[in-house]
Enzyme design. Structure first.
Site, mmCIF file in Angstrom:
data_model
loop_
_atom_site.group_PDB
_atom_site.id
_atom_site.type_symbol
_atom_site.label_atom_id
_atom_site.label_comp_id
_atom_site.label_asym_id
_atom_site.label_seq_id
_atom_site.Cartn_x
_atom_site.Cartn_y
_atom_site.Cartn_z
ATOM 1 N N LYS A 66 0.791 -1.226 0.000
ATOM 2 C CA LYS A 66 0.000 0.000 0.000
ATOM 3 C C LYS A 66 0.829 1.285 0.000
ATOM 4 O O LYS A 66 0.336 2.333 -0.420
ATOM 5 C CB LYS A 66 -0.938 0.002 1.211
ATOM 6 C CG LYS A 66 -2.172 -0.868 1.042
ATOM 7 C CD LYS A 66 -3.177 -0.237 0.104
ATOM 8 C CE LYS A 66 -4.527 -0.911 0.163
ATOM 9 N NZ LYS A 66 -5.531 -0.228 -0.677
ATOM 10 N N SER A 323 0.232 -9.870 -0.405
ATOM 11 C CA SER A 323 0.095 -8.416 -0.375
ATOM 12 C C SER A 323 0.449 -7.766 0.951
ATOM 13 O O SER A 323 0.685 -6.559 0.997
ATOM 14 C CB SER A 323 -1.333 -8.023 -0.763
ATOM 15 O OG SER A 323 -2.260 -8.598 0.137
#
Length: 522
Positions: A66, A323
């Site tokens: 992110k 992720s």
């Protein structure tokens, strides 16, 4: 007229795709991020019959991809916008990216997080942002936090840094796909991407399709947070009433307008996976890397495994984006417990046997060489005993064979492997007081934990004394620990103590334990 509108829409979409690729190629993400590894997963590759690759975004400074999108958006702000500060809403990983970018660029940031965000993420945001960041907690999901962030933005005139529905954010996330293509010049069959609001999936899909259109791009969502899957199926953005919170990083009620449009053009398929499959994938990543991803971080691998099981021979490598790894430590017990079921390595049964001498031995005979992972029993009926048992298996066929073996002994069987109530609650509630537990003595036993150990222990139990309570759960430790209630009349106590001395297992008499007397003794 309609034809001209369609042509214009196609041209606009193509222009957006070109601009996204250009922004991704020129992005500033490497001011704070680094190119992460694309690791082979040899254990999974051997098991699935296809080469499996893991794109390790858990290796980023904030343990998540992110920061790419957050920094790429914030570094584009002009002086006036920076002076106004920024506001963001996030379940945790985007918040960390914004916090790091704020400290790096010297920009004030208000970050709104749901109260359900893992504490490890909340603490990390405060640590990364330092004096530049103010953390607010509001609502139960990302969507709730987004509403609160919108109010803050209106009050303060700040710039909203969207976690997914912004072209610069998407371009930052798209660099994951560009890296993956550089790192995997060989035959690549499909890339699996976790999906919440769609920023990572849309960016990766657009860039991969622009450079290597033959590669499939497949999104993966939790079954209880499947906004993108529903949206693509319906042809319009769906709004979920509720979202699941186990995979909190992808718990989004509605995907972005821009991300939805990009996914419509470039995503080949969507897959849904349940909590057990996610837990199994977490364990798989750990076994391959010795790192523990968060639930959303393991989503893509869970989907990859589902795809491989359904498609047989696959020409080319399968890549999954790991992720993030912002896992709360207190979730690990739940993950370990559910991973066995998710991998179909544990079957859970309720078995009813006659309350008579020899029933336990017949039950053990039906088990054969299978290892028991859990065993719960409390006497409660003069004629029947209800057992809750977990058993190691290699798949669904073995589970069905076990049920058949139990029925061959005239035992009633209920398969609870897919029953959420049983797995979450009932397995911990077997017990209570019993008026039938006369002359009960309670003992704790320990034995070296190895395959078949519990079955051997049961085989050593003397048939002259009735078992009134039994609890065992394989916790992955070196020693197995069980609690046994045995009905021994007072005049047989000397013989029973002699039996314990010859049994050969360390034991402790808990019959006078105040907790036992309060909760289990009539």
């Amino acid at each position: 007229m309609n034809a001209r509108l369609a042509e214009q829409a196609t041209a606009d979409a193509a222009a957006t795709d070109r601009e996204l690729l250009q922004r991704a190629q020129a992005s500033r993400v490497y001011d704070v991020a680094h190119e992460t590894a694309l690791d082979d997963a040899p254990l999974l590759s051997a098991r699935l019959g296809a080469r499996v690759l893991l794109k390790r975004e858990d290796q980023q400074p904030v343990f998540s991809f992110k920061l790419r999108g957050a920094y790429n958006r914030m570094v584009q702000l002009d002086a006036a916008q920076r002076a106004c500060g920024v506001v963001a809403a996030s379940a945790g990983n985007h918040a960390q990216g914004v916090a790091l970018a704020a400290a790096k660029l010297g920009i004030r940031a208000v970050i709104v997080m749901p109260v359900t965000a893992p504490q490890v993420k909340i603490d990390a945001v405060r640590r990364l942002g330092g004096d530049f960041v103010e953390v607010m907690l509001a609502g139960d999901s990302y969507s709730d936090a987004q509403e609160a962030a919108a109010r803050v933005q209106a009050e303060r005139g700040s710039v909203f840094v969207h976690p997914f529905d912004d072209l610069d954010v998407i371009a930052g996330q798209a660099t994951v796909g560009l890296e993956l293509l550089r790192q995997c010049p060989d035959n690549l069959h499909a890339v699996f991407v976790p999906v919440g609001g769609g920023g990572l999936l849309s960016g990766i899909a657009a860039c991969i399709k622009a450079q290597r259109p033959g590669v499939k791009v497949i999104g993966v969502q939790a079954t209880d947070s499947d906004a993108m899957a529903r949206s693509l199926e319906n042809g319009e953005r769906a709004l979920l009433n509720e979202v699941g919170l186990f995979a909190d990083g992808t718990a989004v009620k509605q995907v972005g307008a821009l991300t939805f449009a990009l996914c419509q053009r470039h995503v080949d398929a969507m897959l849904r996976v349940d909590t057990d499959a996610i837990c199994a994938a977490i364990r798989d990543v750990y076994q391959e890397t010795r790192c523990v991803p968060e639930p959303s971080g393991a989503l893509a691998l869970a989907g990859l495994k589902q795809y491989a099981a359904a498609h047989g021979d696959i020409d080319g490598a399968l890549a999954a984006v790991v992720s993030g790894a912002n896992m709360n430590f207190d979730r690990l017990r739940f993950v370990a417990e559910r991973a066995e079921v998710g991998e179909q390595r544990e079957a859970v049964f309720a078995v009813t046997i006659p309350e008579e001498r020899g029933s336990f031995r017949r039950f053990c005979a039906a088990l054969g060489q299978h290892s028991i992972t859990e065993f719960n029993y409390r006497i409660g009926d003069a004629t029947r005993a209800h057992l809750f048992v977990g058993i190691q298996t290699t798949g669904r066929n073995e589970r069905e064979a076990l049920a058949t073996a139990f029925r061959a002994q005239a035992f009633d069987v209920l398969d609870l492997t897919d029953d959420e109530l049983a797995k979450l609650h009932l397995r911990h509630m077997i017990g209570g007081r019993s008026p039938l537990a006369d002359d009960e003595r309670i003992y704790r036993f320990e034995f070296p934990e190895r395959p078949g150990a519990l079955t051997r222990f049961l085989g050593h139990m003397h048939p002259d004394w009735n078992i009134s309570l039994f609890h065992y759960r394989n916790q992955g430790a070196d020693y197995g620990r069980i609690l046994v209630g045995i009905q021994v009349p007072a005049d047989e106590q000397p013989a029973f103590r002699q039996f314990l001395d010859t049994l050969g297992y360390p034991h402790c008499d808990e019959s006078e334990n105040p907790a036992y007397r309060l909760l289990l003794r009539e």
